[in-house]
Design a protein around this motif. Structure first.
Motif, PDB file in Angstrom:
ATOM      1  N   LEU A   1       3.943  -5.042  10.564  1.00  0.00           N
ATOM      2  CA  LEU A   1       3.375  -6.020  11.484  1.00  0.00           C
ATOM      3  C   LEU A   1       4.367  -6.318  12.609  1.00  0.00           C
ATOM      4  CD1 LEU A   1       0.615  -7.477  11.357  1.00  0.00           C
ATOM      5  CD2 LEU A   1       1.785  -9.440  10.387  1.00  0.00           C
ATOM      6  N   GLN A   2       5.631  -6.497  12.239  1.00  0.00           N
ATOM      7  CA  GLN A   2       6.673  -6.768  13.233  1.00  0.00           C
ATOM      8  C   GLN A   2       6.894  -5.579  14.166  1.00  0.00           C
ATOM      9  OE1 GLN A   2       9.934  -7.764  10.665  1.00  0.00           O
ATOM     10  NE2 GLN A   2       9.076  -9.760  10.105  1.00  0.00           N
ATOM     11  N   ASN A   3       6.796  -4.373  13.601  1.00  0.00           N
ATOM     12  CA  ASN A   3       7.035  -3.162  14.389  1.00  0.00           C
ATOM     13  C   ASN A   3       5.766  -2.621  15.053  1.00  0.00           C
ATOM     14  OD1 ASN A   3       9.784  -3.128  13.721  1.00  0.00           O
ATOM     15  ND2 ASN A   3       9.396  -2.005  11.827  1.00  0.00           N
ATOM     16  N   LYS A   4       4.647  -3.310  14.839  1.00  0.00           N
ATOM     17  CA  LYS A   4       3.360  -2.947  15.444  1.00  0.00           C
ATOM     18  C   LYS A   4       2.945  -1.523  15.062  1.00  0.00           C
ATOM     19  CE  LYS A   4       3.930  -6.260  19.171  1.00  0.00           C
ATOM     20  NZ  LYS A   4       3.939  -6.538  20.607  1.00  0.00           N
ATOM     21  N   ILE A   5       2.940  -1.298  13.751  1.00  0.00           N
ATOM     22  CA  ILE A   5       2.581   0.009  13.205  1.00  0.00           C
ATOM     23  C   ILE A   5       1.357  -0.135  12.303  1.00  0.00           C
ATOM     24  CG2 ILE A   5       3.306   1.861  11.635  1.00  0.00           C
ATOM     25  CD1 ILE A   5       6.165   1.397  12.616  1.00  0.00           C
ATOM     26  N   LEU A   6       0.396   0.748  12.508  1.00  0.00           N
ATOM     27  CA  LEU A   6      -0.769   0.831  11.629  1.00  0.00           C
ATOM     28  C   LEU A   6      -0.516   1.977  10.661  1.00  0.00           C
ATOM     29  CD1 LEU A   6      -3.487   0.427  14.409  1.00  0.00           C
ATOM     30  CD2 LEU A   6      -2.803  -1.307  12.742  1.00  0.00           C
ATOM     31  N   ARG A   7      -0.284   1.636   9.393  1.00  0.00           N
ATOM     32  CA  ARG A   7       0.090   2.622   8.389  1.00  0.00           C
ATOM     33  C   ARG A   7      -0.775   2.450   7.142  1.00  0.00           C
ATOM     34  NH1 ARG A   7       5.786   4.254   7.394  1.00  0.00           N
ATOM     35  NH2 ARG A   7       6.312   2.373   8.608  1.00  0.00           N
ATOM     36  N   HIS A   8      -1.184   3.561   6.542  1.00  0.00           N
ATOM     37  CA  HIS A   8      -1.990   3.498   5.322  1.00  0.00           C
ATOM     38  C   HIS A   8      -1.172   2.897   4.179  1.00  0.00           C
ATOM     39  CE1 HIS A   8       0.214   7.299   5.028  1.00  0.00           C
ATOM     40  NE2 HIS A   8       0.039   7.240   3.707  1.00  0.00           N
ATOM     41  N   THR A   9      -1.849   2.180   3.297  1.00  0.00           N
ATOM     42  CA  THR A   9      -1.176   1.537   2.174  1.00  0.00           C
ATOM     43  C   THR A   9      -0.722   2.560   1.139  1.00  0.00           C
ATOM     44  OG1 THR A   9      -2.511  -0.444   2.512  1.00  0.00           O
ATOM     45  CG2 THR A   9      -1.386  -0.257   0.407  1.00  0.00           C
ATOM     46  N   THR A  10      -1.658   3.395   0.719  1.00  0.00           N
ATOM     47  CA  THR A  10      -1.339   4.471  -0.238  1.00  0.00           C
ATOM     48  C   THR A  10      -2.167   5.694   0.155  1.00  0.00           C
ATOM     49  OG1 THR A  10      -3.119   4.039  -1.813  1.00  0.00           O
ATOM     50  CG2 THR A  10      -1.095   2.740  -2.068  1.00  0.00           C
ATOM     51  N   ALA A  11      -1.953   6.796  -0.567  1.00  0.00           N
ATOM     52  CA  ALA A  11      -2.716   8.018  -0.300  1.00  0.00           C
ATOM     53  C   ALA A  11      -4.199   7.833  -0.575  1.00  0.00           C
ATOM     54  CB  ALA A  11      -2.169   9.162  -1.147  1.00  0.00           C
ATOM     55  N   ALA A  12      -4.568   6.729  -1.229  1.00  0.00           N
ATOM     56  CA  ALA A  12      -5.982   6.429  -1.470  1.00  0.00           C
ATOM     57  C   ALA A  12      -6.744   6.178  -0.162  1.00  0.00           C
ATOM     58  CB  ALA A  12      -6.111   5.218  -2.383  1.00  0.00           C
ATOM     59  N   PHE A  13      -6.021   6.073   0.936  1.00  0.00           N
ATOM     60  CA  PHE A  13      -6.634   5.915   2.262  1.00  0.00           C
ATOM     61  C   PHE A  13      -7.725   6.969   2.482  1.00  0.00           C
ATOM     62  CE2 PHE A  13      -6.869   6.977   6.778  1.00  0.00           C
ATOM     63  CZ  PHE A  13      -6.936   5.744   7.393  1.00  0.00           C
ATOM     64  N   VAL A  14      -7.482   8.189   2.014  1.00  0.00           N
ATOM     65  CA  VAL A  14      -8.410   9.290   2.281  1.00  0.00           C
ATOM     66  C   VAL A  14      -9.693   9.187   1.466  1.00  0.00           C
ATOM     67  CG1 VAL A  14      -6.551  10.869   2.923  1.00  0.00           C
ATOM     68  CG2 VAL A  14      -7.335  10.796   0.548  1.00  0.00           C
ATOM     69  N   GLU A  15      -9.755   8.247   0.546  1.00  0.00           N
ATOM     70  CA  GLU A  15     -10.943   8.133  -0.286  1.00  0.00           C
ATOM     71  C   GLU A  15     -12.119   7.461   0.422  1.00  0.00           C
ATOM     72  OE1 GLU A  15      -9.696   6.218  -3.858  1.00  0.00           O
ATOM     73  OE2 GLU A  15      -8.671   7.992  -4.642  1.00  0.00           O
ATOM     74  N   ASP A  16     -11.865   6.870   1.569  1.00  0.00           N
ATOM     75  CA  ASP A  16     -12.923   6.177   2.303  1.00  0.00           C
ATOM     76  C   ASP A  16     -12.866   6.582   3.777  1.00  0.00           C
ATOM     77  OD1 ASP A  16     -14.744   4.512   3.479  1.00  0.00           O
ATOM     78  OD2 ASP A  16     -13.898   2.655   2.703  1.00  0.00           O
ATOM     79  N   PRO A  17     -13.753   7.471   4.240  1.00  0.00           N
ATOM     80  CA  PRO A  17     -13.698   7.949   5.629  1.00  0.00           C
ATOM     81  C   PRO A  17     -13.915   6.860   6.673  1.00  0.00           C
ATOM     82  CG  PRO A  17     -15.725   8.671   4.541  1.00  0.00           C
ATOM     83  CD  PRO A  17     -14.846   8.100   3.473  1.00  0.00           C
ATOM     84  N   VAL A  18     -14.550   5.760   6.298  1.00  0.00           N
ATOM     85  CA  VAL A  18     -14.750   4.664   7.260  1.00  0.00           C
ATOM     86  C   VAL A  18     -13.406   4.111   7.735  1.00  0.00           C
ATOM     87  CG1 VAL A  18     -15.679   2.325   7.552  1.00  0.00           C
ATOM     88  CG2 VAL A  18     -17.019   4.057   6.386  1.00  0.00           C
TER      89      VAL A  18
END
Length: 419
Positions: free
Chosen positions: A121-138
């Motif tokens: 948040l401080q560095n203004k980065i949008l990063r996935h939480t875990t590799a489970a990110f790919v489980e939901d294409p939305v």
């Protein structure tokens, strides 16, 4: 009521917004170590069909039992959910999309942040939480929408963008439900930086109409900014900067959909206005876009160059534009959106032209106002007195409207001479 539950945490966007000093629209809570029976015995009202979510009996805020999700099929509906009392807070946070959305706040004000969301948040980065990110294409659409919300000083982490590409390469994005794509897109259009949404999704196959614009050249004397895609993004940015409504922003996005096809067919951009109509209609059909957006988009594509060249048009042509093509006397709001989109088109051509006046818009609106003032009933009555019937009456109204436009142009010319 919270005191009757042992482990209750504020989660997700509410925590993120609190750290950003933004007022959050909704407060969502997660409850750890409880069962549906316990929740209902305390008066919480169940509202979730896929997993246990409840409304607080007094505040009506959402409380969900902590859960894990495991992929079991294609798209974003194929999940096996575990909401048992053994699910931990960290396991619940791990299923969320981005690190900045994977924080929790306990009743004492302590932040639980197992995935370093505060740092991102401080560095203004949008990063996935875990590799489970790919489980939901939305999530691909959502991360692009967050970029549109926060602006160009934010960035998608390279590792996360690699996962977005992976979803594309595996065909997962083909399983996106059209209505869901439009829902996220409509939200993105309403953000402060909507062009960043489409730029982030470029190359992922979500919007092929936009991808075809890349490297389609434009005449440098009219478009010093570059290719059609660059121009379209600048037009959309201008519409957002001027705080125009969603329909105008949609028209800004789609107004040059025909240019890629014209260039492919003819090697130039002539006729792109008409070519764009069928492409916009197909785009709206595919994504189930509401008619009010489609109508403004189609009309803007088909008529925007007429607005740009209004000073060269004959009164009859101006009449055809306003009354026939745009049906502006019946749909004035749509007409205003059209003129706004044309302004954005003219000003969305780079820094040197962004503030250049666009008097064509004001002129077209002034003529429209004069036409609205006309006493049509009197014109019809006069026509009837003169023995006109049926279609002849319509022709008399049309002639009166054209004469109204002529009178406006003549008075405008006289005023210019007297200055």
């Amino acid at each position: 009521m919270k005191s009757n539950l042992k482990q209750v945490y504020l989660v997700g966007g509410a925590v993120r917004d609190k750290l950003l000093n933004i007022k959050s629209k909704d407060n969502d809570y997660v409850v750890i170590g409880e069962t549906p029976d316990t929740m209902q015995s305390l008066g919480f009202v169940p509202i979730g069909s896929d997993f246990p979510v409840y409304l607080h009996p007094k505040t009506k805020e959402e409380y969900a039992l902590g859960r894990t999700e495991r992929k079991s099929g294609k798209g974003y509906t194929g999940f096996v959910v575990d909401a048992s009392p053994t699910v931990t807070l960290e396991e619940d946070l791990a299923r969320r999309d981005l690190t900045i959305n994977s924080m929790a706040l306990d009743e004492h004000g302590n932040i639980i942040d197992p995935f370093n969301g505060q740092t991102d948040l401080q560095n203004k980065i949008l990063r996935h939480t875990t590799a489970a990110f790919v489980e939901d294409p939305v999530r691909v659409l959502r991360i692009a929408r967050f970029l549109a919300r926060y602006g160009s000083d934010w960035r998608i982490h390279p590792s996360t963008y690699a996962l977005m590409r992976e979803l594309k390469n595996k065909g997962e994005l083909n399983h996106l439900v059209p209505e869901r794509v439009w829902l996220e897109t409509e939200k993105a259009l309403g953000e402060k930086h909507p062009e960043l949404y489409f730029e982030a999704l470029q190359g992922l196959g979500v919007f092929p109409e936009l991808e075809r614009m890349v490297n389609v050249p434009q005449p440098a004397n009219h478009h010093p900014e570059g290719d059609v895609f660059v121009h379209t993004m600048l037009v959309l940015r201008r519409a957002a900067d001027l705080n125009f409504d969603l329909e105008t922003r949609f028209a800004a996005l789609t107004h040059d959909f025909g240019k890629a096809l014209s260039f492919k067919k003819y090697g130039n951009l002539r006729g792109h206005e008409r070519e764009g109509v069928a492409i916009i209609e197909a785009f709206c059909e595919r994504l189930k876009v509401p008619n009010r957006f489609r109508d403004v988009g189609v009309l803007t594509s088909d008529n925007h160059t007429l607005c740009h060249t209004i000073d060269q048009l004959r009164p009859q042509t101006i009449h055809k534009l306003i009354v026939t093509n745009l049906n502006a006397l019946v749909h004035p709001e749509r007409f205003i959106a059209f003129t706004q989109a044309c302004q954005c088109d003219a000003q969305g051509r780079g820094e040197t032209l962004v503030d250049k006046p666009y008097p064509q818009s004001a002129k077209l609106r002034a003529i429209h106002t004069e036409l609205q003032k006309m006493d049509k009933k009197q014109v019809v009555q006069d026509a009837l007195k003169n023995g006109k019937k049926g279609p002849e009456i319509g022709e008399e109204v049309k002639l009166a409207e054209i004469n109204c436009i002529k009178a406006f142009l003549q008075s405008e010319k006289l005023e210019a001479q007297q200055r």
